[in-house]
Scaffold this motif. Structure first.
Motif, short mmCIF file in Angstrom:
data_model
loop_
_atom_site.label_atom_id
_atom_site.label_comp_id
_atom_site.label_asym_id
_atom_site.label_seq_id
_atom_site.Cartn_x
_atom_site.Cartn_y
_atom_site.Cartn_z
N THR A 70 0.83 -1.20 0.00
CA THR A 70 0.00 0.00 0.00
C THR A 70 0.87 1.26 0.00
O THR A 70 0.35 2.37 0.14
CB THR A 70 -0.92 0.02 1.23
OG1 THR A 70 -0.12 -0.06 2.42
CG2 THR A 70 -1.90 -1.16 1.21
N GLU A 105 -8.71 -4.03 -1.32
CA GLU A 105 -9.40 -2.77 -0.98
C GLU A 105 -8.42 -1.78 -0.36
O GLU A 105 -8.49 -0.58 -0.65
CB GLU A 105 -10.54 -3.07 -0.02
CG GLU A 105 -11.70 -3.81 -0.66
CD GLU A 105 -12.72 -4.28 0.36
OE1 GLU A 105 -12.53 -4.01 1.58
OE2 GLU A 105 -13.71 -4.92 -0.04
N ALA A 106 -7.49 -2.28 0.47
CA ALA A 106 -6.52 -1.39 1.11
C ALA A 106 -5.59 -0.75 0.07
O ALA A 106 -5.23 0.43 0.18
CB ALA A 106 -5.70 -2.15 2.14
N TRP A 113 -6.30 -0.11 -3.15
CA TRP A 113 -7.04 0.92 -3.88
C TRP A 113 -7.32 2.13 -3.01
O TRP A 113 -7.30 3.28 -3.49
CB TRP A 113 -8.33 0.35 -4.45
CG TRP A 113 -8.11 -0.48 -5.69
CD1 TRP A 113 -8.32 -1.81 -5.85
CD2 TRP A 113 -7.60 -0.01 -6.95
NE1 TRP A 113 -7.98 -2.21 -7.12
CE2 TRP A 113 -7.55 -1.12 -7.83
CE3 TRP A 113 -7.21 1.24 -7.42
CZ2 TRP A 113 -7.10 -1.01 -9.15
CZ3 TRP A 113 -6.77 1.35 -8.73
CH2 TRP A 113 -6.72 0.23 -9.58
N SER A 114 -7.54 1.91 -1.72
CA SER A 114 -7.74 3.03 -0.80
C SER A 114 -6.48 3.89 -0.72
O SER A 114 -6.54 5.12 -0.70
CB SER A 114 -8.13 2.50 0.58
OG SER A 114 -8.28 3.56 1.49
N SER A 115 -5.32 3.22 -0.68
CA SER A 115 -4.05 3.96 -0.65
C SER A 115 -3.84 4.73 -1.95
O SER A 115 -3.38 5.88 -1.93
CB SER A 115 -2.90 2.99 -0.42
OG SER A 115 -1.67 3.66 -0.45
N GLN A 175 -6.13 5.94 -3.82
CA GLN A 175 -7.03 7.09 -3.80
C GLN A 175 -6.48 8.22 -2.94
O GLN A 175 -6.46 9.38 -3.36
CB GLN A 175 -8.41 6.67 -3.28
CG GLN A 175 -9.39 7.83 -3.23
CD GLN A 175 -10.79 7.40 -2.86
OE1 GLN A 175 -11.12 6.22 -2.87
NE2 GLN A 175 -11.64 8.35 -2.53
N SER A 176 -6.02 7.88 -1.74
CA SER A 176 -5.56 8.93 -0.82
C SER A 176 -4.20 9.50 -1.22
O SER A 176 -3.94 10.70 -1.03
CB SER A 176 -5.51 8.39 0.61
OG SER A 176 -4.59 7.31 0.71
N ASN A 202 -6.76 11.47 -5.11
CA ASN A 202 -7.36 12.63 -4.44
C ASN A 202 -6.52 13.90 -4.56
O ASN A 202 -7.06 14.98 -4.84
CB ASN A 202 -7.64 12.32 -2.97
CG ASN A 202 -8.88 11.47 -2.79
OD1 ASN A 202 -9.62 11.22 -3.74
ND2 ASN A 202 -9.11 11.00 -1.56
N PHE A 230 -14.03 -0.02 -7.45
CA PHE A 230 -13.32 1.21 -7.09
C PHE A 230 -13.55 2.28 -8.14
O PHE A 230 -13.93 3.42 -7.81
CB PHE A 230 -11.82 0.94 -6.94
CG PHE A 230 -11.02 2.20 -6.72
CD1 PHE A 230 -10.93 2.76 -5.45
CD2 PHE A 230 -10.36 2.83 -7.77
CE1 PHE A 230 -10.21 3.93 -5.24
CE2 PHE A 230 -9.64 4.00 -7.57
CZ PHE A 230 -9.56 4.55 -6.30
N GLN A 250 -15.43 6.21 -8.48
CA GLN A 250 -14.68 7.42 -8.83
C GLN A 250 -15.18 8.09 -10.11
O GLN A 250 -14.80 9.22 -10.41
CB GLN A 250 -13.18 7.07 -9.02
CG GLN A 250 -12.55 6.29 -7.91
CD GLN A 250 -12.67 6.97 -6.56
OE1 GLN A 250 -12.58 8.20 -6.45
NE2 GLN A 250 -12.88 6.18 -5.51
#
Length: 351
Positions: free
Chosen positions: A60, A101-102, A104-106, A108-109, A113, A152, A156
């Motif tokens: 991540t 999921e982790a 893709w979350s990383s 994104q952040s 973003n 994901f 978006q």
């Protein structure tokens, strides 16, 4: 913008970039001077091209060169980022849904973003580490990863600042029209680009929404021919690539954009203009026939509609300097793949 400018200047200072570069950041918005001392004229439309950001399987975290690339993008302020794939570190069956999921979350952040918050949209392309289309027994080998990627990017979709023309199979294949640019994304996350997708591509390129004033780009993760050492073998380039090359030429595609081989090379294959992007993250590789590992890099496209010309500038993420075209071999040759000729980085587009 002031915050990103301060971060960029701090980065330049810590990497001992020349004082001339620091002064140039104060220059007028249409012109920047980088460490090489060359003036960089801004086109009416500006696009940043990136690829291969991911780290080791399941990671991540992103490498320092990705952070450098994001700072450089903030300074250059493109209208849009085109990403040729490998945004996360998948393609491993043992990864759990929570790990996927982790990642893709990383992404994104850490990456998406910050770009969107600056008003810089993104066109994504699925890479083999994002959502491989490899099949076994008529089923996707990495079906869970494709499902997670689809979930994901569906979340978006409305945030990306894109005008979709055909998004029925988004995020795997879709077409977009932006000011000055018509982009068709194909699912080249494995070597197999099947007949149905080629038929769809032909229809997408013939769309009434496409203008002769637009620069037309087709983007997929795998290249049409071999670029780097260790990847000049089956499975690392699109199968039956010459048929796809002929298709793009018939429909006057200005540029095929790819990643995966982790080495920058602007090439021409049987008259079709190609661009292999260097890795922004881990694992840069050596071009065929060379001994030096390619720098991690990103490429800038500046479009000048009045003359229908494009200027490509590729920056090393080690030095933050433009990389000289003359540092590349004039040809890339492989026993198993068509020879690729080096081309100029200033060219004309449209029909």
């Amino acid at each position: 913008m002031q915050t990103s400018r301060r971060l960029f200047l701090k980065l330049l200072a810590t990497t001992a970039i020349s004082r001339g570069l620091l002064n140039a950041v104060q220059a007028a918005p249409h012109q920047k001077t980088f460490a090489s001392g060359d003036a960089l004229e801004r086109g009416d439309h500006r696009f940043a091209l990136i690829s291969d950001l991911n780290g080791p399987y399941g990671s991540t975290l992103y490498s320092p060169t990705v952070a450098r690339g994001l700072d450089l993008i903030s300074e250059l302020q493109p209208d849009l980022v085109l990403c040729a794939g490998d945004m996360v570190a998948g393609q491993k069956i043992s990864l759990t849904d929570s790990q996927l999921e982790a990642m893709w979350s990383s992404f994104q952040s850490t990456i998406l973003n910050p770009l969107l918050q600056q008003g810089i949209g993104m066109i994504p392309t699925m890479g083999n580490h994002d959502a491989s289309s490899q099949k076994g027994a008529s089923q996707f080998v990495f079906a869970r990863e494709r499902h997670q990627a689809e979930r994901f990017w569906e979340r978006q979709k409305s945030r990306l600042g894109l005008e979709f023309i055909d998004a029925k199979q988004y995020p795997f294949q879709f077409s977009v029209q932006q000011p000055g640019l018509f982009v068709v994304v194909i699912d080249a996350s494995s070597a197999k680009v099947d007949r149905a997708q080629r038929q769809w591509l032909e229809q997408a390129l013939a769309s009434e929404s496409r203008s002769s004033d637009d620069c037309c780009v087709v983007m997929g993760h795998l290249p049409l021919t071999a670029i780097s050492q260790g990847r000049d073998r089956a499975g690392e380039c699109i199968e039956d690539a010459m048929h796809l090359t002929d298709l793009m030429q018939r429909h006057r595609v200005d540029l095929y954009l790819s990643g995966h081989h982790h080495a920058w090379y602007p090439g021409e294959l049987k008259g079709q203009r190609l661009l292999s992007l260097g890795a922004m993250g881990n694992g840069p590789r050596r071009l065929l026939g060379t001994q030096r590992t390619s720098d991690p890099s990103l490429t800038l496209l500046d479009l000048f509609p009045a003359t229908k010309t494009v200027l490509e500038t590729t920056f090393s993420l080690k030095t933050l300097e433009p990389i000289s075209l003359n540092s590349l071999p004039k040809q890339l040759s492989s026993k198993s793949f068509p020879t690729l000729d080096r081309r100029e980085t200033s060219w004309s587009y449209g029909s």
